[in-house]
Write a protein that holds these residues in place. Sequence first.
Motif, short mmCIF file in Angstrom:
data_model
loop_
_atom_site.label_atom_id
_atom_site.label_comp_id
_atom_site.label_asym_id
_atom_site.label_seq_id
_atom_site.Cartn_x
_atom_site.Cartn_y
_atom_site.Cartn_z
N GLY A 281 105.67 67.37 -6.90
CA GLY A 281 105.51 68.69 -6.30
C GLY A 281 104.15 68.83 -5.64
N PRO A 282 103.96 69.94 -4.92
CA PRO A 282 102.68 70.16 -4.22
C PRO A 282 101.54 70.36 -5.20
N LEU A 283 100.34 69.99 -4.75
CA LEU A 283 99.14 70.12 -5.57
C LEU A 283 98.25 71.24 -5.05
N GLY A 284 97.62 71.95 -5.99
CA GLY A 284 96.62 72.93 -5.60
C GLY A 284 95.35 72.24 -5.15
N GLU A 285 94.47 72.99 -4.51
CA GLU A 285 93.24 72.41 -3.97
C GLU A 285 92.37 71.76 -5.05
N PRO A 286 92.17 72.40 -6.21
CA PRO A 286 91.35 71.74 -7.24
C PRO A 286 91.94 70.40 -7.68
N THR A 287 93.26 70.36 -7.85
CA THR A 287 93.89 69.11 -8.29
C THR A 287 93.79 68.05 -7.21
N ARG A 288 93.95 68.43 -5.95
CA ARG A 288 93.81 67.46 -4.85
C ARG A 288 92.40 66.88 -4.82
N THR A 289 91.42 67.72 -5.07
CA THR A 289 90.03 67.24 -5.10
C THR A 289 89.83 66.21 -6.19
N LEU A 290 90.38 66.48 -7.38
CA LEU A 290 90.26 65.52 -8.47
C LEU A 290 91.00 64.23 -8.15
N VAL A 291 92.18 64.33 -7.56
CA VAL A 291 92.94 63.14 -7.19
C VAL A 291 92.13 62.27 -6.24
N GLN A 292 91.53 62.88 -5.22
CA GLN A 292 90.74 62.11 -4.25
C GLN A 292 89.55 61.43 -4.92
N THR A 293 88.92 62.12 -5.86
CA THR A 293 87.77 61.53 -6.56
C THR A 293 88.20 60.36 -7.43
N VAL A 294 89.30 60.53 -8.16
CA VAL A 294 89.80 59.44 -9.00
C VAL A 294 90.18 58.23 -8.15
N ARG A 295 90.77 58.47 -7.00
CA ARG A 295 91.12 57.36 -6.09
C ARG A 295 89.87 56.60 -5.67
N GLN A 296 88.80 57.33 -5.35
CA GLN A 296 87.58 56.67 -4.91
C GLN A 296 86.95 55.87 -6.03
N VAL A 297 86.93 56.43 -7.23
CA VAL A 297 86.39 55.70 -8.38
C VAL A 297 87.24 54.46 -8.64
N GLY A 298 88.56 54.59 -8.52
CA GLY A 298 89.43 53.44 -8.70
C GLY A 298 89.17 52.37 -7.66
N ALA A 299 88.95 52.78 -6.40
CA ALA A 299 88.65 51.81 -5.35
C ALA A 299 87.33 51.10 -5.62
N ASP A 300 86.33 51.82 -6.13
CA ASP A 300 85.04 51.19 -6.45
C ASP A 300 85.20 50.18 -7.58
N LEU A 301 85.95 50.55 -8.62
CA LEU A 301 86.17 49.62 -9.74
C LEU A 301 87.02 48.43 -9.30
N GLY A 302 87.83 48.63 -8.28
CA GLY A 302 88.64 47.52 -7.77
C GLY A 302 87.82 46.41 -7.17
N GLN A 303 86.52 46.65 -6.92
CA GLN A 303 85.63 45.62 -6.39
C GLN A 303 85.06 44.73 -7.48
N LEU A 304 85.26 45.09 -8.75
CA LEU A 304 84.74 44.28 -9.84
C LEU A 304 85.50 42.96 -9.92
N PRO A 305 84.86 41.89 -10.40
CA PRO A 305 85.56 40.60 -10.55
C PRO A 305 86.78 40.75 -11.46
N GLY A 306 87.90 40.23 -10.99
CA GLY A 306 89.13 40.29 -11.78
C GLY A 306 89.97 41.51 -11.53
N CYS A 307 89.50 42.43 -10.65
CA CYS A 307 90.23 43.66 -10.35
C CYS A 307 90.74 43.63 -8.92
N GLU A 308 91.76 44.42 -8.68
CA GLU A 308 92.26 44.64 -7.32
C GLU A 308 92.50 46.13 -7.14
N GLY A 309 91.88 46.70 -6.11
CA GLY A 309 92.09 48.11 -5.84
C GLY A 309 93.36 48.37 -5.07
#
Length: 309
Positions: A281-309
Motif C-alpha cells: 500500500g501507499p506510504l506516508g511521507e515520514p515512512t518514505r523518508t525512513l525507507v530512503q534512508t535505510v536504502r542508502q545505509v544498505g547501499a553503503d554497507l553493500g560496499q563492504l567486502p563480502g557484501c552486495e548491495g
Amino acid sequence: MEMTLIGLRLLREVAERGTFTAAADALGYTQSAVSRQIAALEQAAGSRLFDRYPGGVRLTGPGRALLRHAVVALDALEAADRELSGAKEAGRGRVRLGFFPAAGAVMIPRTLATLRREHPRLHVATREGTTPSLARALRAGTLDLALLSSRPPHRSPDTDDPPLSVEPLLEGRLLVAVPADGPFGERGSVDVDEIAAAPWIAGPGSPNEPVLGVWPGLPGRPEVRHTARDWLTKLHLVAAGAGITTIAPTLLPAVPAGVRLVPVEGVAEEIRRISLVRLPGPLGEPTRTLVQTVRQVGADLGQLPGCEG
C-alpha cells in the motif's frame, strides 16, 4: 453486542503476540480475561476471529479483515491523543521500525544517525525481534517497517494475505569469526571439517528460529560452549578466545580487536539477505523518508567486502 475499544486493542495484541497468554502478560490481564474479551468480540462480529491450536492462535479470514479496520481506528485514536497532548508533537513524523538482532549493531545506529542529521524532526521508534514476531507486528499495525534477514530460498516472512511487500537491500556471504591469536587466526580460510570440532558461541534456539552462531549443516554434533543472544557479546567472547561463531559481513564495522573473519571452504556458500518488509500500500511521507534512508545505509554497507548491495 457491540465491539468495544478494549476488544479491538486485545484483537491487535493477540494478533501480534500469537497467544492469549502473551497478550495478557503484555497488557496486564489474566489469560481468562483475554479469552472472555475475544469471545465477546467474536460474538459481536458474528464470526470466529482466531483459530486455536496447541501453542498459540492464528487469525482467520474475518479476523484479518477486522484487524485491518481495527488498526486504522486505533492509530487514529492514538494520533488524536498525541495531538491533544500538546503542540510539541505538531509537525513531527513518527515511524515504527522493527529489526532482527544483528541489525542492531551497525545498520540501525547508522540509519538513526543519518536521520538525526538530515531529518531531525522525524521520530523513529525501534524494536528488536524474531522474524515471526516482527511479521505479526506488521500485520497488527504496531510496526510500519521491519528489517528482516533470510536465507535461500528467501521465502515470504509469513503466509497470510495480503502478501507482505519484501524489498531486498543487500546480500552477504556468511563467515566465521575466530580469535586472531588462535589456530585459525592467520588463515585465509578454514575447512568445514576443521571447525566441526571447535567450541562454538551461539544464540539459544527456539521452535521458530534456528540456533544462530553455529555453521549450518555442520557435520557431527557441535559443541556449543557459550550461549548469548547479543551478537556483540558473541564477538567479544571470540576475542577472549572462548570459541568461534558465524557472522555476516555487514557486522564488519563492529568487529572488536582480536577477532578475524574467515570464509569456510569445503561446503556450499551460505548467503544471507537483508530485506525491508512492510504491508503493501501507499506510504506516508515520514515512512518514505525512513525507507530512503535505510536504502542508502544498505547501499553503503553493500560496499563492504563480502557484501552486495
